[in-house]
Design a protein around this motif. Structure first.
Motif, short mmCIF file in Angstrom:
data_model
loop_
_atom_site.label_atom_id
_atom_site.label_comp_id
_atom_site.label_asym_id
_atom_site.label_seq_id
_atom_site.Cartn_x
_atom_site.Cartn_y
_atom_site.Cartn_z
N GLU A 16 10.41 0.91 -3.90
CA GLU A 16 9.96 1.42 -5.20
C GLU A 16 9.36 0.28 -6.00
O GLU A 16 9.90 -0.83 -6.03
N GLY A 17 8.23 0.53 -6.65
CA GLY A 17 7.54 -0.49 -7.44
C GLY A 17 6.48 -1.26 -6.66
O GLY A 17 5.67 -1.97 -7.27
N LEU A 18 6.45 -1.11 -5.35
CA LEU A 18 5.43 -1.77 -4.53
C LEU A 18 4.05 -1.30 -4.96
O LEU A 18 3.82 -0.11 -5.15
N VAL A 19 3.12 -2.24 -5.12
CA VAL A 19 1.73 -1.93 -5.45
C VAL A 19 0.86 -2.62 -4.40
O VAL A 19 0.98 -3.82 -4.17
N MET A 109 -2.30 1.85 -4.52
CA MET A 109 -1.13 2.69 -4.27
C MET A 109 0.08 2.07 -4.95
O MET A 109 0.34 0.89 -4.79
N THR A 110 0.78 2.87 -5.74
CA THR A 110 2.01 2.44 -6.38
C THR A 110 3.13 3.34 -5.90
O THR A 110 3.01 4.57 -5.95
N VAL A 111 4.22 2.74 -5.44
CA VAL A 111 5.37 3.51 -4.98
C VAL A 111 6.24 3.86 -6.19
O VAL A 111 6.74 2.97 -6.89
N GLU A 131 -4.58 5.50 -7.10
CA GLU A 131 -5.61 5.45 -8.11
C GLU A 131 -6.90 4.94 -7.47
O GLU A 131 -6.85 4.00 -6.67
N ALA A 132 -8.00 5.57 -7.80
CA ALA A 132 -9.32 5.04 -7.46
C ALA A 132 -9.79 4.30 -8.70
O ALA A 132 -9.77 4.86 -9.81
#
Length: 164
Positions: A16-19, A109-111, A131-132
């Motif tokens: 969780e929180g990985l971008v 990508m954000t978890v 998000e693009a």
């Protein structure tokens, strides 16, 4: 990616929180017209003249094309290097700004969350926001969904968080 980035991602590796960010991809005129011709033949996706006369003010990529470009960036940068098992669907999809010919988009990508799948102990669920983002760092599209990933150690419990 950093030195700690796994070569192949399992559910246990996705915190969780990985971008993660992938791209960029230049939006090509011929690709925009080809996609629109096949899948979304609205005039403002097919010609510069119709695009200029529209609210977009120029030749705009279909939102579905934008989603497809982001999917390709996600596959090349992450999903094909993971134990991805697909997704049960999207919770939301929003087109926030037009994507124009000549733009460059990146996928981020954000978890948001994760949990083991109760009915299938070999599967872990991951909630993400994609998000693009264009070359001006404007978010042009968002997608939120859950995805399924294979587990390295099916059925094991996660270690308890350290006491504060």
């Amino acid at each position: 990616m950093t030195a700690a980035t796994p070569a192949y991602w399992y559910w246990e590796d996705i915190e969780e929180g990985l971008v993660l960010e992938f791209g960029p991809k230049k939006v090509d005129r011929d690709e925009v017209i080809r996609f629109a011709t096949d899948f979304d033949p609205q005039p403002f996706h097919l010609s510069e003249e119709a695009g200029k006369a529209s609210l977009f003010g120029g030749l705009a990529a279909s939102g579905w094309h934008t989603a497809g470009m982001v999917m390709r960036l996600m596959c090349d940068g992450f999903l094909l290097k993971s134990s991805s098992l697909g997704s049960p669907g999207l919770d939301s999809l929003k087109w926030l700004r037009p994507v124009m010919v000549g733009d460059e988009i990146r996928a981020r990508m954000t978890v948001l969350g994760r949990r083991p799948m109760k009915s299938k102990p070999h599967v872990g669920l991951v909630q993400t926001r994609w998000e693009a983002v264009n070359q001006r760092d404007e978010v042009v599209m968002t997608i939120e969904n859950w995805a399924m990933f294979g587990r390295r150690e099916p059925g094991t419990t996660e270690p308890a968080a350290p006491a504060a």
